[in-house]
Design a protein around this motif. Structure first.
Motif, short mmCIF file in Angstrom:
data_model
loop_
_atom_site.label_atom_id
_atom_site.label_comp_id
_atom_site.label_asym_id
_atom_site.label_seq_id
_atom_site.Cartn_x
_atom_site.Cartn_y
_atom_site.Cartn_z
N GLY A 97 0.79 -1.22 0.00
CA GLY A 97 0.00 0.00 0.00
C GLY A 97 0.82 1.27 0.00
O GLY A 97 0.38 2.31 0.51
N LEU A 98 2.01 1.23 -0.59
CA LEU A 98 2.92 2.37 -0.54
C LEU A 98 2.89 3.23 -1.80
O LEU A 98 3.57 4.26 -1.85
N LEU A 99 2.12 2.82 -2.80
CA LEU A 99 2.09 3.57 -4.05
C LEU A 99 0.73 4.25 -4.27
O LEU A 99 -0.31 3.73 -3.87
N LEU A 100 0.78 5.38 -4.93
CA LEU A 100 -0.42 6.15 -5.25
C LEU A 100 -1.22 5.42 -6.33
O LEU A 100 -0.67 5.02 -7.36
N ASP A 101 -2.51 5.27 -6.09
CA ASP A 101 -3.39 4.67 -7.08
C ASP A 101 -3.76 5.74 -8.10
O ASP A 101 -4.35 6.78 -7.76
N LEU A 102 -3.38 5.51 -9.35
CA LEU A 102 -3.58 6.48 -10.42
C LEU A 102 -4.91 6.31 -11.14
O LEU A 102 -5.14 6.92 -12.18
N SER A 103 -5.79 5.49 -10.60
CA SER A 103 -7.06 5.18 -11.25
C SER A 103 -7.88 6.42 -11.62
O SER A 103 -8.50 6.44 -12.69
N PRO A 104 -7.93 7.46 -10.76
CA PRO A 104 -8.74 8.63 -11.14
C PRO A 104 -8.35 9.23 -12.50
O PRO A 104 -9.23 9.50 -13.33
N VAL A 105 -7.05 9.42 -12.72
CA VAL A 105 -6.64 9.98 -14.01
C VAL A 105 -6.72 8.91 -15.10
O VAL A 105 -7.09 9.21 -16.24
N ALA A 106 -6.39 7.65 -14.77
CA ALA A 106 -6.42 6.58 -15.76
C ALA A 106 -7.83 6.36 -16.31
O ALA A 106 -8.03 6.17 -17.51
N GLU A 107 -8.81 6.39 -15.42
CA GLU A 107 -10.19 6.17 -15.86
C GLU A 107 -10.71 7.35 -16.67
O GLU A 107 -11.41 7.18 -17.67
N LYS A 108 -10.37 8.56 -16.24
CA LYS A 108 -10.85 9.74 -16.95
C LYS A 108 -10.26 9.81 -18.36
O LYS A 108 -10.95 10.20 -19.31
N GLU A 109 -9.01 9.41 -18.50
CA GLU A 109 -8.34 9.52 -19.80
C GLU A 109 -8.44 8.24 -20.63
O GLU A 109 -8.06 8.24 -21.80
#
Length: 411
Positions: A97-109
């Motif tokens: 759990g040490l990395l930022l989940d990039l799903s918000p930008v990945a899903e939008k783009e």
């Protein structure tokens, strides 16, 4: 290929985030001339997006950069972003759990819609999250040649390992080094893998790495791999131990050596030296009867932070790295292929076009070994390969026995 560049400007193509400024330290191992030009593209373009600032931390050698990153993250002093390969190298960081989940930008783009092939994004995905940004597609199986050296030696550029071993004595007799070699562990392993796919085929590769077949590891085909790899020693030079890969590339560029086995990132060094593809230098996929490309590459991870301004800057950088403008500009400089197909590649040189043609051939693409095996297994194999290369007294039988044992215990 009919690819078109998005007409949107870079600023319009990148998601907007926090207006507060943040210093974003980026750890990477791009230190050669061509690599520095490529990473400068990313740094300068990021700095143009607003008040956030790219803080560059370049560390020579990938294993050193990755080790530093792991130490920094586990020690509570994480950088804003760090380079890894598209592999299992950072899966423990995801699991912890040490990395930022990039799903918000990945899903939008719509990353899953345009990143190709899917194997490039797969290592970034776990339990519904996306934890890295693949920035390019690198292929390892290339023989880079100096065309004048081959002409002077009176031999044709080889397309198989058998042809290379037949031509090498004539090149040597003409006063040139047949094979420019960098005697570092990762480079020795690199050449070993290129020999492996060059004297076997995709089916054997998958049996060995994906299925972890003990029978394949101890087979006559594997024996031929070690024999061919060992036969290359006599065609390198005494200055090889410890040599950096780009210094070996320069030996080909300057006409001291006939050829080098290296990934497509070497193309950036030839371009930086003003050399013209298929005029001054050649690029042969393989060497192999059937050209293959192992589709790996570089990816960036973003350690979690409680600083919301930094997180916003991380999301902005992740978005920018995949914009069509940056994908074209960065990869044309780096020597790699873009992870998206909708970019302007009209400036691609003859060698890049070879790579693109193979990328379009589904039968030519294979997954690199490090996508199937853990870093521990990978390290054991690299140690064996280095020992075998540097200690000619080690027999093929001994090497096969150790190799078989590693694969038997592989995870």
């Amino acid at each position: 290929m009919g690819k078109k560049l998005f007409t949107a400007t870079l600023g319009a193509g990148v998601m907007s985030f926090s207006v507060q400024a943040a210093d974003l330290e980026v750890i990477h191992w791009w230190t050669s001339g061509g690599e520095q030009k490529a990473v400068t593209v990313l740094a300068e373009e990021f700095n143009k997006l607003g008040k956030d600032k790219w803080i560059d931390t370049a560390v020579a050698l990938g294993e050193n950069a990755r080790s530093l990153t792991m130490q920094r993250i586990l020690g509570g002093d994480a950088p804003g972003a760090a380079q890894f390969n598209t592999s299992r190298q950072f899966e423990e960081l995801i699991e912890e759990g040490l990395l930022l989940d990039l799903s918000p930008v990945a899903e939008k783009e719509g990353w899953t819609d345009f990143i190709r092939p899917s194997s490039i994004l797969n290592p970034c995905m776990k339990d519904g999250g996306i934890y890295c940004v693949p920035v390019n597609i690198h292929s390892a199986q290339w023989l880079w040649t100096n065309k004048q050296v081959f002409a002077d030696s009176g031999v044709k550029e080889p397309h198989t390992w058998e042809e290379f071993l037949a031509a090498a004595p004539k090149i040597q007799a003409a006063g040139y080094i047949p094979l420019a070699f960098g005697g570092q562990g990762w480079q020795e392993r690199h050449v070993f893998d290129v020999v492996l796919i060059g004297v076997t085929d995709e089916a054997f590769w998958n049996r060995l790495w994906k299925e972890k077949s003990v029978d394949a590891a101890g087979s006559e085909q594997m024996r031929k791999v070690f024999e061919t790899f060992g036969a290359l020693r006599q065609f390198t030079d005494t200055g090889a131990p410890g040599r950096n890969w780009n210094d070996a590339t320069n030996m080909v560029i300057t006409g001291k050596a006939a050829a080098q086995v290296m990934g497509d990132w070497a193309r950036g060094e030839f371009a930086a030296a003003g050399k013209v593809a298929e005029v001054d230098y050649g690029c042969i996929p393989g060497p192999s009867q059937r050209p293959y490309l192992t589709l790996g590459g570089d990816a960036f991870i973003f350690p979690k932070s409680s600083d919301k301004s930094l997180e916003a800057a991380q999301m902005k950088l992740a978005s920018m790295m995949l914009s069509p403008v940056i994908q074209a500009k960065f990869n044309n400089t780096k020597g790699s292929l873009p992870v998206r197909a909708d970019v302007d590649l009209t400036v691609a040189d003859a060698c890049m076009k070879k790579g693109l043609a193979l990328l379009d051939d589904p039968k030519a693409s294979i997954t690199p070994a490090n996508a199937y095996i853990t870093e521990d297994t990978n390290g054991q194999i690299q140690d064996l390969v280095s020992t075998f290369w540097n200690e000619p007294s080690m027999s093929v039988d001994s090497a096969l026995s150790v190799f078989k044992g590693i694969i038997e215990d592989a995870e």
